[in-house]
Write an enzyme that holds these catalytic residues in place. Structure first.
Site, PDB file in Angstrom:
ATOM      1  CG  ASN A  10      -1.713   1.234   1.283  1.00  0.00           C
ATOM      2  OD1 ASN A  10      -1.594   2.009   0.798  1.00  0.00           O
ATOM      3  ND2 ASN A  10      -2.217   1.448   2.592  1.00  0.00           N
ATOM      4  CD1 TRP A  11       3.771   0.962  -2.486  1.00  0.00           C
ATOM      5  CD2 TRP A  11       4.385   2.218  -4.347  1.00  0.00           C
ATOM      6  NE1 TRP A  11       4.765   0.386  -3.245  1.00  0.00           N
ATOM      7  CE2 TRP A  11       5.230   1.199  -4.237  1.00  0.00           C
ATOM      8  CE3 TRP A  11       4.585   3.145  -5.206  1.00  0.00           C
ATOM      9  CZ2 TRP A  11       6.332   1.186  -5.138  1.00  0.00           C
ATOM     10  CZ3 TRP A  11       5.522   2.969  -6.219  1.00  0.00           C
ATOM     11  CH2 TRP A  11       6.504   2.119  -6.094  1.00  0.00           C
ATOM     12  CE  LYS A  12      -0.240   3.380   4.670  1.00  0.00           C
ATOM     13  NZ  LYS A  12      -0.325   3.264   6.025  1.00  0.00           N
ATOM     14  CG  HIS A  93      -6.005   2.155   5.080  1.00  0.00           C
ATOM     15  ND1 HIS A  93      -5.392   3.141   5.956  1.00  0.00           N
ATOM     16  CD2 HIS A  93      -4.985   1.280   5.057  1.00  0.00           C
ATOM     17  CE1 HIS A  93      -4.318   2.800   6.360  1.00  0.00           C
ATOM     18  NE2 HIS A  93      -3.892   1.681   5.834  1.00  0.00           N
ATOM     19  CD  GLU A  95      -2.890   5.604   6.748  1.00  0.00           C
ATOM     20  OE1 GLU A  95      -2.796   5.790   5.391  1.00  0.00           O
ATOM     21  OE2 GLU A  95      -1.949   5.018   7.418  1.00  0.00           O
ATOM     22  CD  GLU A 163      -3.772  -2.395   7.130  1.00  0.00           C
ATOM     23  OE1 GLU A 163      -2.460  -2.448   6.886  1.00  0.00           O
ATOM     24  OE2 GLU A 163      -4.426  -1.352   6.871  1.00  0.00           O
ATOM     25  N   GLY A 169       2.588   1.925  10.781  1.00  0.00           N
ATOM     26  CA  GLY A 169       3.635   2.965  10.621  1.00  0.00           C
ATOM     27  C   GLY A 169       4.366   3.366  11.940  1.00  0.00           C
ATOM     28  CB  SER A 209       4.812  -2.080  11.998  1.00  0.00           C
ATOM     29  OG  SER A 209       4.612  -0.707  12.274  1.00  0.00           O
ATOM     30  N   GLY A 230       2.734  -1.183   4.153  1.00  0.00           N
ATOM     31  CA  GLY A 230       2.920   0.215   3.784  1.00  0.00           C
ATOM     32  C   GLY A 230       4.320   0.620   3.474  1.00  0.00           C
ATOM     33  N   GLY A 231       5.001   0.987   4.644  1.00  0.00           N
ATOM     34  CA  GLY A 231       6.270   1.650   4.372  1.00  0.00           C
ATOM     35  C   GLY A 231       7.481   0.702   3.816  1.00  0.00           C
TER      36      GLY A 231
HETATM   37  P1  PGA Z   1       2.611   0.099   7.504  1.00  0.00           P
HETATM   38  O1  PGA Z   1       1.271   0.470   7.081  1.00  0.00           O
HETATM   39  O2  PGA Z   1       3.261  -1.116   7.040  1.00  0.00           O
HETATM   40  O3  PGA Z   1       3.548   1.252   6.921  1.00  0.00           O
HETATM   41  O4  PGA Z   1       2.627  -0.099   8.862  1.00  0.00           O
HETATM   42  C1  PGA Z   1       0.446  -0.560   6.496  1.00  0.00           C
HETATM   43  C2  PGA Z   1      -0.973  -0.179   6.064  1.00  0.00           C
HETATM   44  O5  PGA Z   1      -1.355   0.990   6.639  1.00  0.00           O
HETATM   45  O6  PGA Z   1      -1.462  -0.451   5.405  1.00  0.00           O
END
Ligand code: PGA
Length: 248
Positions: A10-12, A93, A95, A163, A169, A209, A230-231
């Site tokens: 997930n590149w956000k 998600h 966010e 999640e 993050g 994470s 994500g990251g």
């Molecule tokens: P993260 O994000 O791996 O950077 O914690 C995961 C996500 O929000 O899908």
């Protein structure tokens, strides 16, 4: 039941054309591990270009609107992201639930809109730290599952991603026992909601994470069928080992 592992980046709000080289390199790693389904949910601006470079990995979107078209400035319909190259779409998600105030009903409607255009769906769930600390995480997530699960949910088009918001993050992850307990509770609830065969076949991803150091342990947990990352999905150097970990 053996479920094919699904590992999705997930590149956000990250990624310009310069990062297409990483898309390509991740696609190559995916091609070396065809027993794992690999995807990259890139920003909508990169969908078309990324879908030409992603090789064995599918390209997905990070959201779609629930309506077909109309006066929704800045939004993208399921049909639009599909035409741009998305094969799957993330809905719900945390966010977006927080920043865009999306409700469970919105999330279910987005999933159905995506389904109606042949997109597969990754439906996200997860509790806040406050809910976790109050001992109500499982009850909260199961309620969220029931309220945001679209009608007709089935394993051939829908996956769940658990999640915990406090793990996204932050570099902090739940214990393996907490992940295991939550994933088996989600599967038991799915049994009630969609019936035995479908619940057994549906993939439940862990997200928050995930990195090259913890992926192997997380993916070894019984009801964990992959990850939403994500990251650590932004480069092939970081994401490649996570794909390898899913391959076993
Ligand atoms: P993260 O994000 O791996 O950077 O914690 C995961 C996500 O929000 O899908």
């Amino acid at each position: 039941m053996s479920r094919k592992m699904l590992v999705v980046g997930n590149w956000k709000m990250n990624g310009l054309r310069a990062q297409l080289a990483d898309v390509e390199a991740i696609g190559v790693v995916a091609g070396q591990h065809l027993d794992v389904e690999v995807g990259l949910c890139v920003p909508a601006t990169l969908l078309a270009a990324a879908s030409e470079k992603s090789g064995a990995a599918f390209v997905g979107a990070q959201d779609c609107h629930q309506k077909e078209s109309g006066a929704h400035t800045g939004c993208l319909s399921a049909e639009m992201v599909k035409e741009a190259g998305a094969a799957q779409v993330i809905v719900g998600h945390s966010e977006r639930r927080t920043d865009q105030h999306e409700s469970n009903a919105d999330v279910a409607a987005k999933a159905l809109a995506a389904r109606s255009h042949g997109l597969k769906v990754i439906l996200c769930l997860g509790e806040s730290l406050e809910t976790r600390d109050s001992g109500k995480a499982i009850a909260f997530v199961l309620d969220q599952l029931e309220a945001s699960l679209p009608e007709g949910a089935a394993a051939d088009w829908l996956s769940i991603a658990y999640e915990p918001i406090w793990a996204i993050g932050t570099g902090r992850i739940p214990t393996m026992e907490q992940i295991s307990e939550m994933h088996s509770a989600i599967r038991a609830k799915l049994l009630d909601l969609v019936g035995g065969g479908a619940a057994d076949a549906m993939r439940i991803l862990y997200g928050g994470s995930v990195n090259a150091d913890n992926a192997r342990d997380i993916f070894a947990i019984e009801d964990v069928d992959g990850g939403l990352v994500g990251g650590a999905s932004l480069t092939a150097a970081k994401f490649g080992p996570i794909i390898q970990a899913a391959a076993g």
